[in-house]
Design an enzyme around this catalytic site. Structure first.
Site, PDB file in Angstrom:
ATOM      1  N   ASP A   2     -69.259  29.882   5.380  1.00  0.00           N
ATOM      2  CA  ASP A   2     -69.982  29.628   6.631  1.00  0.00           C
ATOM      3  C   ASP A   2     -69.641  30.657   7.709  1.00  0.00           C
ATOM      4  O   ASP A   2     -69.880  30.418   8.900  1.00  0.00           O
ATOM      5  CB  ASP A   2     -69.638  28.219   7.156  1.00  0.00           C
ATOM      6  CG  ASP A   2     -70.573  27.146   6.601  1.00  0.00           C
ATOM      7  OD1 ASP A   2     -71.447  27.496   5.797  1.00  0.00           O
ATOM      8  OD2 ASP A   2     -70.417  25.967   6.977  1.00  0.00           O
ATOM      9  N   ASP A  31     -63.098  13.847   5.010  1.00  0.00           N
ATOM     10  CA  ASP A  31     -62.299  13.516   3.833  1.00  0.00           C
ATOM     11  C   ASP A  31     -61.871  12.048   3.836  1.00  0.00           C
ATOM     12  O   ASP A  31     -61.994  11.332   2.839  1.00  0.00           O
ATOM     13  CB  ASP A  31     -61.072  14.435   3.748  1.00  0.00           C
ATOM     14  CG  ASP A  31     -60.376  14.623   5.094  1.00  0.00           C
ATOM     15  OD1 ASP A  31     -60.687  13.888   6.053  1.00  0.00           O
ATOM     16  OD2 ASP A  31     -59.522  15.523   5.187  1.00  0.00           O
TER      17      ASP A  31
END
Length: 517
Positions: free
Chosen positions: A120, A273
């Site tokens: 990214d 997460d």
């Protein structure tokens, strides 16, 4: 006139003291004592469990089926499951070669593994370097894919989610995830995948982190002490009791079917997460933590990077708690005991109470009782409980026991930011979804310092002065002076030392200084 105004203010304060200030402060002391007891009970409980685990040597291989995956003459490499390895990165100039090289060095049949680099990066130079590195490994016969997006929507969660959409992922059974500074050993997959292959109810196998730069400075030693407790005690206890422990976002392997059943990656918080782990757990999936499998990585060594990281790690869980608490309560697939553990122990005590009580009680309320002698804090609340909690926290890093006082002072300073971030997460305030990628230095600092002697850092008010730390430091110093002059509690030694810690952080004299050139 000024003297008269000061006198009138003092008179008003004195008149409000008995009916307002004293009862309010007494109430806050009781609340903080209650939170301290909650945290104390949680720490003692985990301490007892970890002693039991060590005494009886409860290892995952004894309680879960584990058999090494062996070569099969008839089946060939098809005896090995197909594994996807994802490496999300963003402008990782200093460490991209380390992570890509380590992933490409994993021992696994070359036709049964796909390395996926999710870049990214917004810096075109870095993007070119990462792509060239991928091409270099591809020329050596490694099945590596370089994937980019035209936006950064969802940050890491968005990149991982986008990565799972590629057609070649459909042939994969498991996905291993490593952040850009993580370097797994070659046998990582051989030690983790068998748990997933032979136990159909396991969704995640999580490894432990090993810090390559823990000795870089005093701040990295303090971080090592905090994180070692998390990995040595919290994760171990959660795994051994089959209760719940969170995915650390990296150095873990997921069963793709479980990941998809849980709803995949979501970017509604900065702890994607933990979000995924909670949702998978609520669907009955089990997790395994391997404390003896360590993956090398880097701790943030600049104070700026560490503050951003701690904001994300404190704000995200609080915000996720706000979003998921009723979903957990209404869940029908897990037992009430597990729901209680996730809501009370995992979220409320460890992610909310622990941050708030550390700062509010020991850096605000306790010093305030010096100014209001009518309010007393019992010695068990002021000394015994925090001392016990501190000692229990220190068991994770025996080599740093001599740094315990520094760790206490540093943790109290950081509790200011963690508390602020926790409230931002709970109330979804302005910076709730702020994501600043933790800066990694890799070998950059060594190269710069090796090239020439470091110059003395210049004090830049906008970059190095931290107003909140300075304000708290002055408050503690004032309370210390008042206690020394008029008090009977004897808190002034703690107040003076803690104020110095806040002052040092306030002027940015913490962590590693990186020369600009």
């Amino acid at each position: 006139m000024d003297t008269l105004q000061v006198g009138q203010f003092g008179l008003v304060l004195q008149q409000a003291k008995a009916p307002l200030i004293v009862p309010l402060l007494k109430f806050l002391v009781v609340v903080c004592l209650g939170m301290s007891v909650m945290l104390f009970v949680e720490k003692v409980y985990m301490g007892i469990i970890i002693i039991f685990i060590k005494l009886f040597r409860r290892r995952p291989v004894k309680h879960w089926k584990w058999e090494a995956i062996k070569d099969d003459v008839e089946l060939g490499n098809s005896a090995y499951p197909m594994v996807l390895v994802q490496i999300p990165m963003y402008n990782e100039r200093e460490v991209y070669q380390l992570s890509i090289g380590a992933a490409c060095g994993l021992s696994w049949p070359s036709d049964r593994i796909i390395i996926q680099v999710l870049d990214d990066s917004t810096d075109p130079t870095i993007k070119d370097l990462v792509e060239l590195e991928c091409q270099r490994w591809a020329s050596k016969g490694i099945n590596i894919k370089y994937e980019i997006r035209d936006n950064r929507n969802g940050y890491k969660a968005g990149a991982l989610k986008e990565g799972m959409k590629h057609s070649y992922v459909k042939q994969c059974d498991y996905v291993a995830i490593f952040d850009a500074d993580f370097q797994p050993e070659p046998d990582f997959l051989y030690r983790t995948i068998p748990f997933l292959v032979h136990n159909s109810d396991i969704a995640l196998v999580q490894a432990r982190w090993k810090f390559v730069n823990s000795d870089e400075c005093l701040m990295t030693r303090m971080q090592e002490m905090s994180l070692d407790y998390h990995f040595t005690v919290e994760q171990e206890v959660g795994s051994a009791t089959y209760a719940f422990f969170g995915f650390n976002g990296t150095a873990g392997v997921w069963r793709i079917a479980a990941l998809n059943e849980a709803g995949g990656w979501k970017d509604r918080t900065t702890v994607e997460d933990m979000d995924l782990a909670v949702r998978a757990s609520l669907r009955g999936w089990k997790f395994v933590y391997l404390s003896d499998l360590k993956v090398k990585n880097e701790l943030p060594s600049t104070f700026k990077a560490y503050r951003y990281q701690q904001h994300r790690w404190s704000c995200g869980p609080a915000n996720l708690f706000r979003k998921m608490v009723m979903e957990i309560v209404r869940n029908k697939k897990v037992s009430p005991l597990k729901k209680f553990h996730v809501i009370y122990s995992f979220f409320f005590v460890r992610k909310i109470v622990a941050h708030i009580v550390t700062f509010v009680f020991y850096c605000v309320i306790l010093p305030a009782t010096v100014l209001v002698p009518e309010v007393q804090v019992p010695i068990w609340g002021a000394v015994y409980i925090p001392s016990t909690i501190t000692l229990l926290n220190a068991v994770g890093t025996p080599r740093s026991l001599h740094l315990l006082i520094f760790w206490i002072l540093f943790e109290n300073v950081m509790s200011l930011h963690r508390t602020k971030a926790t409230f931002i997460g709970l109330f979804e305030a302005g910076r709730v979804n702020e994501w600043v990628v933790t800066e990694k230095l890799g070998d950059a600092l060594k190269k710069k310092l090796g090239a020439k002697a470091p110059r003395k850092p210049r004090l830049r008010i906008g970059e190095r002065l931290h107003v909140l730390e300075l304000i708290v430091g002055f408050y503690l110093f004032f309370c210390g002076c008042y206690d020394l002059a008029f008090g009977k509690n004897g808190y002034f030694m703690y107040l003076f030392i803690q104020s110095v810690a806040f002052f040092i952080a306030g002027v940015g004299y913490v962590g590693t200084f990186v020369p600009n050139s």
